[in-house]
Motif scaffolding. Structure first.
Motif, PDB file in Angstrom:
ATOM      1  N   THR A 160       0.746  -1.105  -0.050  1.00  0.00           N
ATOM      2  CA  THR A 160       0.075   0.291  -0.267  1.00  0.00           C
ATOM      3  C   THR A 160       0.658   0.890  -0.497  1.00  0.00           C
ATOM      4  OG1 THR A 160       0.167   0.384   2.621  1.00  0.00           O
ATOM      5  CG2 THR A 160      -1.873  -0.992   1.585  1.00  0.00           C
ATOM      6  N   VAL A 161       2.567   0.812  -0.134  1.00  0.00           N
ATOM      7  CA  VAL A 161       3.082   2.138  -0.229  1.00  0.00           C
ATOM      8  C   VAL A 161       3.653   2.496  -1.286  1.00  0.00           C
ATOM      9  CG1 VAL A 161       3.416   2.299   2.157  1.00  0.00           C
ATOM     10  CG2 VAL A 161       4.862   0.783   0.923  1.00  0.00           C
ATOM     11  N   ASP A 162       3.826   3.135  -2.467  1.00  0.00           N
ATOM     12  CA  ASP A 162       4.594   2.916  -3.280  1.00  0.00           C
ATOM     13  C   ASP A 162       7.031   4.048  -2.630  1.00  0.00           C
ATOM     14  OD1 ASP A 162       5.457   3.477  -5.979  1.00  0.00           O
ATOM     15  OD2 ASP A 162       4.705   4.858  -6.714  1.00  0.00           O
ATOM     16  N   PRO A 163       7.652   3.006  -3.091  1.00  0.00           N
ATOM     17  CA  PRO A 163       7.647   1.634  -3.433  1.00  0.00           C
ATOM     18  C   PRO A 163       7.117   0.761  -2.501  1.00  0.00           C
ATOM     19  CG  PRO A 163      10.128   2.331  -3.231  1.00  0.00           C
ATOM     20  CD  PRO A 163       9.222   3.365  -2.607  1.00  0.00           C
ATOM     21  N   PRO A 164       7.342  -0.399  -2.734  1.00  0.00           N
ATOM     22  CA  PRO A 164       6.720  -1.684  -1.751  1.00  0.00           C
ATOM     23  C   PRO A 164       7.574  -1.541  -0.556  1.00  0.00           C
ATOM     24  CG  PRO A 164       6.491  -2.669  -4.297  1.00  0.00           C
ATOM     25  CD  PRO A 164       6.543  -1.249  -4.150  1.00  0.00           C
ATOM     26  N   ALA A 165       7.068  -1.898   0.344  1.00  0.00           N
ATOM     27  CA  ALA A 165       8.343  -1.694   1.500  1.00  0.00           C
ATOM     28  C   ALA A 165       8.330  -3.240   2.107  1.00  0.00           C
ATOM     29  CB  ALA A 165       8.341  -0.545   2.198  1.00  0.00           C
ATOM     30  N   VAL A 166       9.100  -4.123   2.943  1.00  0.00           N
ATOM     31  CA  VAL A 166       9.536  -5.262   4.000  1.00  0.00           C
ATOM     32  C   VAL A 166       9.443  -4.289   4.500  1.00  0.00           C
ATOM     33  CG1 VAL A 166      11.100  -7.214   4.757  1.00  0.00           C
ATOM     34  CG2 VAL A 166      11.034  -5.964   1.867  1.00  0.00           C
ATOM     35  N   LEU A 167       8.246  -5.020   5.559  1.00  0.00           N
ATOM     36  CA  LEU A 167       8.131  -4.162   7.520  1.00  0.00           C
ATOM     37  C   LEU A 167       8.457  -5.809   8.149  1.00  0.00           C
ATOM     38  CD1 LEU A 167       4.489  -3.213   7.179  1.00  0.00           C
ATOM     39  CD2 LEU A 167       6.735  -2.059   6.596  1.00  0.00           C
ATOM     40  N   ARG A 168       8.974  -6.872   7.988  1.00  0.00           N
ATOM     41  CA  ARG A 168       9.592  -7.961   8.301  1.00  0.00           C
ATOM     42  C   ARG A 168      10.294  -8.201   7.357  1.00  0.00           C
ATOM     43  NH1 ARG A 168       5.758 -11.684  11.785  1.00  0.00           N
ATOM     44  NH2 ARG A 168       5.715 -12.099   9.782  1.00  0.00           N
ATOM     45  N   PRO A 169      11.914  -8.790   7.447  1.00  0.00           N
ATOM     46  CA  PRO A 169      12.562 -10.011   6.405  1.00  0.00           C
ATOM     47  C   PRO A 169      12.155 -11.004   7.174  1.00  0.00           C
ATOM     48  CG  PRO A 169      14.106  -9.121   8.470  1.00  0.00           C
ATOM     49  CD  PRO A 169      12.477  -8.175   8.335  1.00  0.00           C
ATOM     50  N   GLY A 170      11.856 -12.210   6.182  1.00  0.00           N
ATOM     51  CA  GLY A 170      11.726 -13.952   6.533  1.00  0.00           C
ATOM     52  C   GLY A 170      11.765 -14.466   5.290  1.00  0.00           C
ATOM     53  N   GLY A 171      11.020 -15.595   5.046  1.00  0.00           N
ATOM     54  CA  GLY A 171      11.709 -16.831   4.114  1.00  0.00           C
ATOM     55  C   GLY A 171      11.730 -16.757   3.011  1.00  0.00           C
TER      56      GLY A 171
END
Ligand code: TXA
Ligand code: MG
Length: 347
Positions: free
Chosen positions: A184-195
């Motif tokens: 929902t933000v531009d650019p797309p953002a990783v809020l939590r790194p993971g698998g």
């Protein structure tokens, strides 16, 4: 009383799934395995059932939940970008933050106008969602703040008697929670790194960035709270190269001189050496990050249960791929990732 069904991960007993699904349809709480960690499931369309999750976990009321679907097709309103990601990574350990979906109880989103969704890659999770006939809201099935559960025993250690049921299918494969990507933000953002790694995501969406606190902690409520932490104090140790062993040993001697019981969770390359710690556990070779991730929470819990005051944890992993997620969780377990500064306008 928490009812436990022991099921085979690949071929779960249909009768067990049916019973668990009927508890969910009545508004109950059932923990189940996903490929990442165990989730605590409830009917995502029922405000009362969703409320039960927050109570059972002791979860802060401002930390929203992920809703689990059996297939991307069950989410007809996905954007073109979301559909591209879904085609590449679902079912799998990627959570997408999208605009809210009308059928889902607003309590899931804790007042945000967004919703986190994913399709888990585990036959038990898939079978359960399909039989329940509703999407399942499911945070990790731990007491709030504790390491996520990667076995059924971890779930019971935290939630026995507080939830209606547990489908126990043995250890989970990935061992760390899904990657949370905000679309929902531009650019797309990783809020939590993971698998799913940043590098994987950038192959599909090259503009993907990593949200820092500057990007707005209000967008990523979970990052405010202490997380993934055992009871003992976690001290990350950098520098596994030459000299690491001597430095570790000096640290153990100093802590023990203060009267502390010292545990160590170390990569196999360091764990074999005599450090003089009270408890030492290996988390596997640093050459195999998937195995380190899979065993990380079990290792933290095991060393913690030995009754130590301090856990020294080897965190000398490269900040790429799965290494980024491992480092993130260890920093949170050690409480090194701060919340927003007071007065920043973000509660
Ligand atoms: O692998 C996983 O994601 C596991 C399994 C069970 O699916 N679930 C999990 O859920 O880790 P939980 O609740 O422990 O973590 C969900 C994370 C939290 O950091 C939460 O703040 C964030 O996702 N989140 C949920 N909804 C959000 C939203 N609408 N906007 C931003 N972040 C959201
Ligand atoms: Mg959690």
């Amino acid at each position: 009383m928490t009812r436990v069904w022991y099921v085979k991960p690949e071929h779960p007993d249909p009768a067990a799934l049916a019973e668990a699904a009927s508890i969910l349809r009545r508004g109950g709480l059932v923990a189940f395995p996903t490929e990442t960690v165990y989730g605590l499931g409830a009917d995502a369309t029922s405000p009362r059932a969703v409320h039960g999750i927050f109570q059972a976990k002791g979860r802060p009321p401002d930390n929203p939940l992920i809703v689990h679907f059996a297939a991307a097709g069950d989410l007809p309103s996905l954007s073109a970008t979301a559909r591209r990601l879904a085609a590449s990574f679902w079912p799998g350990p990627l959570t997408l933050v999208i605009p809210r979906v009308p059928a889902i109880a607003p309590e899931v989103s804790c007042g945000l106008d967004t919703l986190a969704v994913r399709v888990p890659d585990h036959p038990v999770a898939q079978g359960l969602i399909r039989r329940a006939g509703v999407p399942l809201a499911a945070p990790s099935a731990n007491r709030s703040g504790r390491p996520s559960p990667t076995t059924g025993d971890h779930v019971l250690a935290d939630l026995d008697g507080r939830i209606d049921g547990l489908l126990d299918a043995g250890p989970t494969r990935v061992g760390l929670e899904s990657t949370v990507l905000d679309l929902t933000v531009d650019p797309p953002a990783v809020l939590r790194p993971g698998g799913i790694s940043l590098e994987d995501l950038r192959r599909i969406l090259p503009e993907t960035c990593v949200a820092g606190l500057a990007a707005g902690p209000a967008r990523s409520p979970g990052i405010r709270h202490r997380h993934y932490a055992p009871r003992a104090r976690v001290v990350p140790v950098e520098g596994a190269g030459s000299g690491a062993h001597a430095a570790l040993k000096a640290m153990v001697i100093r802590l023990r001189a203060e009267g502390l019981r010292v545990g160590a969770l170390l990569t196999a390359e360091l764990a074999g050496a005599d450090l003089g710690a009270d408890v030492v556990r290996s988390m596997g070779s640093r050459a195999d990050l998937a195995a380190v991730a899979a065993g990380l929470y079990a290792g933290l819990r095991a060393v913690d249960e030995a009754g130590v005051d301090v856990i020294l944890v080897d965190c000398d992993f490269p900040s790429v791929g799965l290494g980024r997620a491992i480092r993130d969780r260890l920093a949170r377990a050690a409480d090194l990732i701060p919340g927003p500064p007071p007065g920043s306008g973000v509660q």
